[in-house]
Design a protein around this motif. Structure first.
Motif, mmCIF file in Angstrom:
data_model
loop_
_atom_site.group_PDB
_atom_site.id
_atom_site.type_symbol
_atom_site.label_atom_id
_atom_site.label_comp_id
_atom_site.label_asym_id
_atom_site.label_seq_id
_atom_site.Cartn_x
_atom_site.Cartn_y
_atom_site.Cartn_z
ATOM 1 N N LEU A 158 -57.818 -19.683 43.834
ATOM 2 C CA LEU A 158 -56.380 -19.347 44.398
ATOM 3 C C LEU A 158 -55.977 -20.197 45.440
ATOM 4 O O LEU A 158 -56.797 -20.480 46.278
ATOM 5 C CB LEU A 158 -56.230 -17.825 44.856
ATOM 6 N N SER A 159 -54.721 -20.646 45.424
ATOM 7 C CA SER A 159 -54.091 -21.497 46.631
ATOM 8 C C SER A 159 -53.731 -20.458 47.529
ATOM 9 O O SER A 159 -53.653 -19.021 47.271
ATOM 10 C CB SER A 159 -53.005 -22.242 46.241
ATOM 11 N N PRO A 160 -53.304 -20.937 48.909
ATOM 12 C CA PRO A 160 -53.052 -19.709 49.922
ATOM 13 C C PRO A 160 -51.664 -19.003 49.175
ATOM 14 O O PRO A 160 -51.505 -17.943 49.594
ATOM 15 C CB PRO A 160 -52.710 -20.866 50.883
ATOM 16 N N GLN A 161 -50.860 -19.795 48.552
ATOM 17 C CA GLN A 161 -49.452 -19.180 48.007
ATOM 18 C C GLN A 161 -50.056 -17.952 47.015
ATOM 19 O O GLN A 161 -49.253 -17.039 46.982
ATOM 20 C CB GLN A 161 -48.802 -20.210 47.566
ATOM 21 N N ALA A 162 -51.009 -18.497 46.249
ATOM 22 C CA ALA A 162 -51.439 -17.640 45.127
ATOM 23 C C ALA A 162 -51.781 -16.260 45.747
ATOM 24 O O ALA A 162 -51.638 -14.939 45.496
ATOM 25 C CB ALA A 162 -52.205 -17.938 44.016
ATOM 26 N N LEU A 163 -52.984 -16.559 46.693
ATOM 27 C CA LEU A 163 -53.326 -15.356 47.412
ATOM 28 C C LEU A 163 -52.225 -14.538 48.210
ATOM 29 O O LEU A 163 -52.562 -13.253 48.165
ATOM 30 C CB LEU A 163 -54.451 -15.768 48.591
ATOM 31 N N GLU A 164 -51.443 -15.001 48.690
ATOM 32 C CA GLU A 164 -50.296 -14.395 49.439
ATOM 33 C C GLU A 164 -49.515 -13.292 48.289
ATOM 34 O O GLU A 164 -49.516 -12.367 48.499
ATOM 35 C CB GLU A 164 -49.648 -15.217 50.003
ATOM 36 N N SER A 165 -49.212 -14.129 47.298
ATOM 37 C CA SER A 165 -48.429 -13.220 46.105
ATOM 38 C C SER A 165 -49.332 -12.068 45.461
ATOM 39 O O SER A 165 -48.712 -11.381 45.279
ATOM 40 C CB SER A 165 -47.906 -14.262 45.263
ATOM 41 N N GLU A 166 -50.258 -12.634 45.408
ATOM 42 C CA GLU A 166 -51.432 -11.563 44.595
ATOM 43 C C GLU A 166 -51.955 -10.536 45.306
ATOM 44 O O GLU A 166 -52.211 -9.293 44.941
ATOM 45 C CB GLU A 166 -52.554 -12.299 43.595
ATOM 46 N N TYR A 167 -52.300 -10.776 46.519
ATOM 47 C CA TYR A 167 -53.150 -9.799 47.433
ATOM 48 C C TYR A 167 -52.315 -9.490 48.567
ATOM 49 O O TYR A 167 -53.003 -8.716 49.593
ATOM 50 C CB TYR A 167 -54.377 -10.255 47.776
ATOM 51 N N GLU A 168 -51.121 -9.886 48.723
ATOM 52 C CA GLU A 168 -50.344 -9.745 50.033
ATOM 53 C C GLU A 168 -51.082 -9.931 51.243
ATOM 54 O O GLU A 168 -50.653 -9.137 52.345
ATOM 55 C CB GLU A 168 -49.744 -8.307 49.681
ATOM 56 N N ILE A 169 -51.505 -10.977 51.464
ATOM 57 C CA ILE A 169 -52.181 -11.253 52.656
ATOM 58 C C ILE A 169 -51.441 -12.803 52.996
ATOM 59 O O ILE A 169 -51.603 -13.793 52.489
ATOM 60 C CB ILE A 169 -53.707 -11.743 52.378
ATOM 61 N N LYS A 170 -50.699 -12.587 54.122
ATOM 62 C CA LYS A 170 -49.698 -13.495 54.547
ATOM 63 C C LYS A 170 -50.499 -14.738 54.911
ATOM 64 O O LYS A 170 -51.662 -14.813 55.358
ATOM 65 C CB LYS A 170 -49.038 -13.298 55.687
ATOM 66 N N ARG A 171 -49.877 -16.122 54.724
ATOM 67 C CA ARG A 171 -50.584 -17.277 55.043
ATOM 68 C C ARG A 171 -50.943 -17.394 56.375
ATOM 69 O O ARG A 171 -52.016 -17.856 57.022
ATOM 70 C CB ARG A 171 -49.940 -18.465 54.659
ATOM 71 N N SER A 172 -50.159 -16.941 57.307
ATOM 72 C CA SER A 172 -50.483 -16.904 58.788
ATOM 73 C C SER A 172 -51.873 -16.147 59.187
ATOM 74 O O SER A 172 -52.631 -16.589 59.892
ATOM 75 C CB SER A 172 -49.418 -16.484 59.527
#
Length: 64
Positions: free
Chosen positions: A10-24
């Protein structure tokens, strides 16, 4: 590359959208070595199985 391999990382963007963990938050966790990740050159990738295990290891019990 096989479809299974593409879905495994997963890219950081995919992780954010799938797991709702913000990139920051991801960046903070990476700097503190709290989240498993792989860095190849300038690209950050997260292994889906490792992220699922990491989340499971941080699961809190239910208070009654």
């Amino acid at each position: 590359m096989a479809q299974n391999t593409l879905n495994e990382w997963l890219s950081p963007q995919a992780l954010e959208s799938e797991y709702e963990i913000k990139r920051s938050t991801q960046a903070k966790y990476r700097m503190e070595a709290k989240i498993p990740f792989c860095k190849i050159g300038k690209f950050i990738r997260y292994n889906r199985a490792e992220i699922n295990a990491w989340i499971a290891s941080h699961k809190m019990g239910v208070a009654i």
